[in-house]
Motif scaffolding. Structure first.
Motif, mmCIF file in Angstrom:
data_model
loop_
_atom_site.group_PDB
_atom_site.id
_atom_site.type_symbol
_atom_site.label_atom_id
_atom_site.label_comp_id
_atom_site.label_asym_id
_atom_site.label_seq_id
_atom_site.Cartn_x
_atom_site.Cartn_y
_atom_site.Cartn_z
ATOM 1 N N THR A 109 0.863 -1.182 0.000
ATOM 2 C CA THR A 109 0.000 0.000 0.000
ATOM 3 C C THR A 109 0.893 1.223 0.000
ATOM 4 O OG1 THR A 109 -0.129 0.286 2.395
ATOM 5 C CG2 THR A 109 -1.718 -1.215 1.404
ATOM 6 N N LYS A 134 -0.586 -7.444 -5.001
ATOM 7 C CA LYS A 134 -1.693 -6.500 -4.824
ATOM 8 C C LYS A 134 -1.091 -5.152 -4.470
ATOM 9 C CE LYS A 134 -4.894 -9.850 -4.655
ATOM 10 N NZ LYS A 134 -5.776 -10.100 -5.812
ATOM 11 N N SER A 146 -2.097 -1.075 -3.703
ATOM 12 C CA SER A 146 -3.167 -0.114 -3.464
ATOM 13 C C SER A 146 -2.557 1.263 -3.229
ATOM 14 C CB SER A 146 -3.978 -0.533 -2.231
ATOM 15 O OG SER A 146 -4.928 0.463 -1.927
ATOM 16 N N GLN A 205 -3.022 5.610 -2.835
ATOM 17 C CA GLN A 205 -3.843 6.791 -2.568
ATOM 18 C C GLN A 205 -2.939 7.998 -2.801
ATOM 19 O OE1 GLN A 205 -6.966 6.670 0.277
ATOM 20 N NE2 GLN A 205 -6.136 4.913 1.363
ATOM 21 N N ASP A 233 5.281 -3.185 10.594
ATOM 22 C CA ASP A 233 3.926 -2.718 10.327
ATOM 23 C C ASP A 233 2.945 -3.725 10.914
ATOM 24 O OD1 ASP A 233 1.994 -1.009 8.816
ATOM 25 O OD2 ASP A 233 1.596 -2.901 7.798
ATOM 26 N N PRO A 234 2.017 -3.278 11.747
ATOM 27 C CA PRO A 234 1.084 -4.225 12.375
ATOM 28 C C PRO A 234 0.171 -4.945 11.378
ATOM 29 C CG PRO A 234 1.085 -2.107 13.533
ATOM 30 C CD PRO A 234 1.864 -1.914 12.260
ATOM 31 N N VAL A 235 -0.035 -4.363 10.191
ATOM 32 C CA VAL A 235 -0.962 -4.971 9.245
ATOM 33 C C VAL A 235 -0.210 -5.798 8.191
ATOM 34 C CG1 VAL A 235 -2.702 -4.514 7.470
ATOM 35 C CG2 VAL A 235 -2.748 -3.245 9.647
ATOM 36 N N LYS A 288 6.690 -0.867 7.250
ATOM 37 C CA LYS A 288 6.291 0.425 6.692
ATOM 38 C C LYS A 288 7.520 1.321 6.673
ATOM 39 C CE LYS A 288 3.853 1.504 11.064
ATOM 40 N NZ LYS A 288 2.596 1.949 11.680
ATOM 41 N N ALA A 291 -8.478 -5.125 10.222
ATOM 42 C CA ALA A 291 -7.216 -4.510 9.789
ATOM 43 C C ALA A 291 -7.496 -3.109 9.282
ATOM 44 C CB ALA A 291 -6.548 -5.340 8.703
ATOM 45 N N LEU A 292 -6.607 -2.210 9.609
ATOM 46 C CA LEU A 292 -6.833 -0.795 9.343
ATOM 47 C C LEU A 292 -5.485 -0.121 9.167
ATOM 48 C CD1 LEU A 292 -8.809 1.700 9.517
ATOM 49 C CD2 LEU A 292 -8.403 1.655 11.980
ATOM 50 N N THR A 293 -5.306 0.532 8.014
ATOM 51 C CA THR A 293 -4.101 1.350 7.857
ATOM 52 C C THR A 293 -4.543 2.781 7.636
ATOM 53 O OG1 THR A 293 -3.940 1.200 5.448
ATOM 54 C CG2 THR A 293 -2.923 -0.572 6.709
ATOM 55 N N GLU A 328 -3.018 4.235 16.986
ATOM 56 C CA GLU A 328 -3.146 2.779 16.997
ATOM 57 C C GLU A 328 -3.809 2.276 18.286
ATOM 58 O OE1 GLU A 328 0.779 2.237 14.075
ATOM 59 O OE2 GLU A 328 0.690 1.108 15.940
ATOM 60 N N LYS A 382 -5.892 -5.001 13.961
ATOM 61 C CA LYS A 382 -4.547 -4.510 13.676
ATOM 62 C C LYS A 382 -4.672 -3.104 13.114
ATOM 63 C CE LYS A 382 -2.684 -8.705 14.097
ATOM 64 N NZ LYS A 382 -1.892 -9.079 15.297
ATOM 65 N N VAL A 383 -3.968 -2.167 13.697
ATOM 66 C CA VAL A 383 -4.002 -0.791 13.203
ATOM 67 C C VAL A 383 -2.580 -0.352 12.901
ATOM 68 C CG1 VAL A 383 -4.774 1.573 13.621
ATOM 69 C CG2 VAL A 383 -5.960 -0.321 14.725
ATOM 70 N N SER A 384 -2.390 0.234 11.736
ATOM 71 C CA SER A 384 -1.065 0.738 11.373
ATOM 72 C C SER A 384 -1.186 2.177 10.909
ATOM 73 C CB SER A 384 -0.478 -0.116 10.245
ATOM 74 O OG SER A 384 0.745 0.456 9.814
ATOM 75 N N ALA A 385 -0.446 3.072 11.573
ATOM 76 C CA ALA A 385 -0.567 4.507 11.275
ATOM 77 C C ALA A 385 0.757 5.087 10.803
ATOM 78 C CB ALA A 385 -1.032 5.257 12.518
ATOM 79 N N ILE A 401 -7.324 6.238 4.556
ATOM 80 C CA ILE A 401 -7.437 4.991 5.303
ATOM 81 C C ILE A 401 -7.840 3.819 4.404
ATOM 82 C CG2 ILE A 401 -8.181 6.417 7.273
ATOM 83 C CD1 ILE A 401 -10.867 5.097 7.211
ATOM 84 N N SER A 402 -7.439 2.637 4.851
ATOM 85 C CA SER A 402 -7.861 1.380 4.228
ATOM 86 C C SER A 402 -8.317 0.474 5.363
ATOM 87 C CB SER A 402 -6.694 0.692 3.513
ATOM 88 O OG SER A 402 -6.208 1.476 2.469
ATOM 89 N N VAL A 445 -5.801 -4.322 -1.523
ATOM 90 C CA VAL A 445 -5.097 -5.047 -0.455
ATOM 91 C C VAL A 445 -6.051 -5.399 0.683
ATOM 92 C CG1 VAL A 445 -3.257 -4.924 1.253
ATOM 93 C CG2 VAL A 445 -2.861 -4.084 -1.084
ATOM 94 N N LYS A 452 -10.906 1.615 0.642
ATOM 95 C CA LYS A 452 -10.092 2.770 1.012
ATOM 96 C C LYS A 452 -10.949 4.015 0.863
ATOM 97 C CE LYS A 452 -7.532 2.286 -3.392
ATOM 98 N NZ LYS A 452 -6.201 2.194 -4.036
#
Lengths: 364, 364, 364, 364
Positions: free
Chosen positions: A178, A241, A243, A245, A329-331, A335, B176-178, B215, B241-244, B259-260, B331, B335
């Motif tokens: 991503t 894959k 993605s 933005q 990266d947690p996901v 990163k 899952a969240l980025t 996160e 899972k959160v990745s920032a 965000i995704s 992914v 988004k």
């Protein structure tokens, strides 16, 4: 021997950059400058609305601008760099190639043709083997002149793939990626380019076609040449894959990209291994002695607030890519933040370095 | 009846915003303004270096600033809003709560305490049931005055969780969240705040502590109150899972977040369903008639280049969150771009709306 | 022979610029870097928060920072450049001079002392005759070491006086002068420097002390050395009226100044004569072969929308001054726009060029 | 009774502002929106690329855009506001006036016609006596409908003349005036408007035609109506020298102007008297009860670093002008900084207030 270079779209933003980079270049001399019929016949200094922070080189001021036709001075060129808008590039570049003139183009028109190499010179110069075969075949057939098309990648793609290449070489395929970009305004040219009202105290969270380019070009650049050296075989959609933005921000030069990626193989490497591989990567262009090739292809920055466009975009004259904040990266797996100079490694600069590679390989 | 409100850290950036929002408020009147001993004793107009785009309200100009002590005018307050720096908030807020004064704080100090609600008022007002129980218990015990602590979330967290809440309610857990942020400078205050050399023609790809807050806080805000109404049960680390990745950009107000996200359940909803759910979401604060609650909690924008900070940050006076470019993600599942006003829904504004919720629920 | 140079205030904004300019300088080598006791003992790379767009020179990275005392490495210096804040410069620089160390300072503390030359090296190097006399007298008295103080002018003064000097030489005294400045943020340093909230989508129409400096320093720089070569005789207040209005704007480097001026003599010269004189001016530093002296001291630009900071600030490496839009003025005689690089000709760069002048004249 | 208003050039920058100001206006309702044939036939929401920070009013969204012809809905209008580009305004506005439609135009085309009032409504509403005479004469001649042309001044002129008017009334003629402007980008529209590359980290020291407008319009606006109420008599060239220098800067809204002025009479007033006169000035539009007229016409600011665009441009909804840093000037008599909102008092806002004045005086 110094090669004769032409520039198509010479008055535009990309064309101006080509002129800056080709002036005082040890391998090239500017032989032809092409622009619209409105500019043709004028001295370059009168035709162009020069907007670069470096002054217009004296040597280019008095060159007479001609129309973009593969005759006259352009027919005498060893290589032609194209900064044409996509609206014109399609037909003009085709005409040049058919007339036997090699073209290195910044336009998007032919990037997706599988027999046209899409080159980031610090990343996939091996794709030039398609050109090598063309030239060899032509010589074997007794042709003295052979035209071909090479495409420079999209600006944000160039920065993105720079760290990916050595990582894939070292740790195997990446299967998910991503990327969120913060892109400079210079990428949009300046006639009119981005309107100031759009980026002053603002972000534009959209750049037409850009996300698609990032997602698609990555799969071609990281792909392989087929056995007969006639086409690129892209990485299959399902294997990688991507993605993207894309955002436009108030930065003059330098695209910042916040990326996350996952390797297909388990266990994934450590952060330290990733840093080491990126730091140790030496691009072929440098090994082959190309004049503009970066001494350090990828600068791995350890400061927690780097890379920054203002401070890091000019590393190795804009041919080096900076990567910082490499962390888990947690996901996905990792990163990091990638910074590249969008008008150098992301556009005209890559074009010139591709030209140097062709020269080093005796293809022009 | 109009409630007496106090403001701690009244001369700072967040404090100034509290004063703007509380002046001419139908439910509150400013009764106490607290600042450092350097400012204490002065009229507010003389103590503060007012930097808001709206003028300092006449009614606040002549209020005498006092020290941040839970006696005197502060003891008379029904509710106290704290804009204190984290360096001071810890001990001062504790002192206030122990003295029986309810505190709504923008500081980070107590956000991770599980018995302290961390509230985005358009998202998780149900977490205030912890406060309801405290107040009920205190009344039952015959106490006339009860202190408690409520925390406002981090600014970028507020924007992020706004669309997540209705999505989780409708489609089940997100696993899952980025998020990559482009954050405004006003979030950093102005003494000195962000140096201009850092954001002019530049991006700072790092904000100290911010990624960790994003996160962590997300898992608390989307969590649940336990059965005894004494603590929040965060969403377990493994379930979400959160990745920032956080960036500071040259925008005055308004955080943009790319965000995704992926839902745990298959099949995932359609883009159209996601848009519908976001559009139809009505926050409890609006249903309960709170003065500042947004009429439209989430604005779903269909234009391809929106939301933009300059154009969209003030929707519903900064209490509404804008979401645009909702599309499928190669992914994860979806988004989108989220824009929120960092000093309104992301800081002081949320504080005031929390106060309105307490009032609507007879908790002050 | 390469001279040993020291830098006071080496970690600050001006100090960093001195280091950039002195690294790889043919005449100087960095021998001593001084900073506060907090930095002393550290390697420079660890002590400084480097914020220049060019990378920290390798040669400077490992120099050990010392305290600002005229002993040890500083006592061994041939010349010391001071980038100290005015709060510290007064006493420290005095101590150095008394210890026999020559100081070239960017601080304002001693600028108004009449026996201290206030030098813009492309404008009034003849004022260094005061130093020449001091050195000659000292040598005559058998002293091997002589300390003295030289001041660099205020940044906006440097740009202003550059075109004034040749005009006065050619056309006689100027008796009225108005100047409105649009000044870059780098002039304010970066700890914290200008707050971003103050210049994003904003102008600050005030810079503390700046207007007074512009109005006063101009009269000293355009003044003359007295007969005994001990003092500067300023232009009398009544002979030259100067009125300044100073603004801070969102520009990184480069001060733009809109000036109007009137000559005392009638008839005034023509616009063409003014342009010719400015174009033909060659500063003494260039004639004397100083390394950094601009080949073209004043660039007279004919394009109607120039000079512009982004495009013109780096002419002659920032040592050249650009003047454009020279035209008649309905109120005074002429108006024009002057652009100068505030950290080069307006600060550290001038310091280094003064050092080169001292060297060329055998004064160090 | 609510008057029917039309807007010419409705999709452009000025047109959008007219729509914002006329929506929910107590005196006007939008009856006709005119644009190019490309937009005609579309709903306004589809025709316009809305770029205002306030949302497009619901009431305007569905109005059908028509061509700019004085028939149909435009013939039914009581007043028509024109935001047309100068390229089109000349012939279209003439056609409207000849068809009996009163026009208030922001275009420059007719500003220099001596029988056309050039109005800054907080400054010279007495010049509308020319219109009054026309209307009276027409009524006397039995005409039910009378067309006429009124021009809004240039944006930077509006801010400049606001403080001049009360000063001249109080202290007699001003005979010399210099002004250096720092002008916002919104004044240049947004299709494409100012290119971002021109104002990011940059200043453009030139705005085509602007200096001439400032110098000329000032003499007309401060002039008088002749005895027969048919023409304006400008202040003679020799009685008032005006010198302008105009710059474009990275500010969204709000023109900052650094001015110096000299009174013809000796002795000049004191700084205190100047401040008093500016502070006490009440414009006729306010006295006549116009809806948009500023309560405080001129805000005299005492803080040393004000006015600032971001903090002061919205005073009195952009109809009030801020003046700060009033002090003595070594060259002329006084210098000061004037800030005005260029799209309100400097463009569409003035147009609407002129409409309110016409209504208050029964001229529409």
């Amino acid at each position: 021997m110094v090669k004769k270079a032409g520039v198509l779209g010479a008055t535009g933003s990309v064309g101006q950059r080509f002129i800056l980079l080709l002036s005082n270049h040890p391998d090239f001399e500017i032989h032809a400058l092409g622009a619209s019929s409105r500019s043709a016949g004028k001295k370059y200094v009168d035709a162009a609305n020069w907007k670069q922070t470096e002054l217009l080189p004296e040597s280019a001021k008095n060159i007479k601008v001609v129309e973009c036709k593969p005759q006259g001075v352009f027919a005498e060129c060893d290589i032609v760099f194209s900064g044409l808008d996509a609206d014109y590039a399609g037909s003009i570049e085709k005409e040049f190639v058919e007339a036997g003139v090699p073209i290195i183009s910044n336009a998007k028109n032919y990037r997706r043709e599988l027999d046209v190499p899409l080159i980031v010179p610090i990343v996939n110069p091996e794709h030039l083997s398609i050109i090598e075969k063309k030239v060899t075949d032509a010589k074997a057939a007794g042709k003295s002149k052979i035209g071909y098309q090479i495409c420079i990648s999209n600006c944000s793609t160039a920065g993105l793939v720079a760290p990916l290449k050595p990582l894939v070489e070292a740790f195997g395929p990446i299967d998910a990626l991503t990327v969120t970009t913060l892109q400079a305004i210079s990428g949009a040219g300046f006639s009119p380019g981005v309107s100031s009202i759009d980026v002053l105290d603002n972000i534009i969270p959209y750049i037409g076609g850009e996300e698609d380019k990032l997602e698609w070009e990555t799969k071609k650049i990281l792909g392989n040449v087929n056995a007969t050296k006639t086409e690129i075989v892209n990485i299959p959609e399902d294997d990688l894959k991507v993605s993207a933005q894309c955002n436009r921000v108030a930065v003059s030069d330098g695209h910042t990209e916040c990326i996350s990626l996952r390797f297909a193989k388990r266990p994934a490497p450590s952060v330290e291994q990733v840093k080491q591989v990126l730091h140790n990567y030496v691009c072929d262009a440098f090994k082959e002695g190309c004049h503009s090739a970066p001494k350090q292809t990828i600068h791995v920055l350890e400061e927690q607030d780097r890379p920054q466009p203002r401070l890091d975009r000019n590393r190795d004259n804009g041919y080096g890519v900076s990567v910082g904040r490499i962390r888990q990266d947690p996901v996905l797996d990792f990163k990091m933040v990638v910074l590249s100079h969008n008008t150098i490694i992301g556009a005209a600069g890559s074009g010139v370095l591709i030209g140097e590679l062709l020269l080093a390989r005796n293809l022009i």
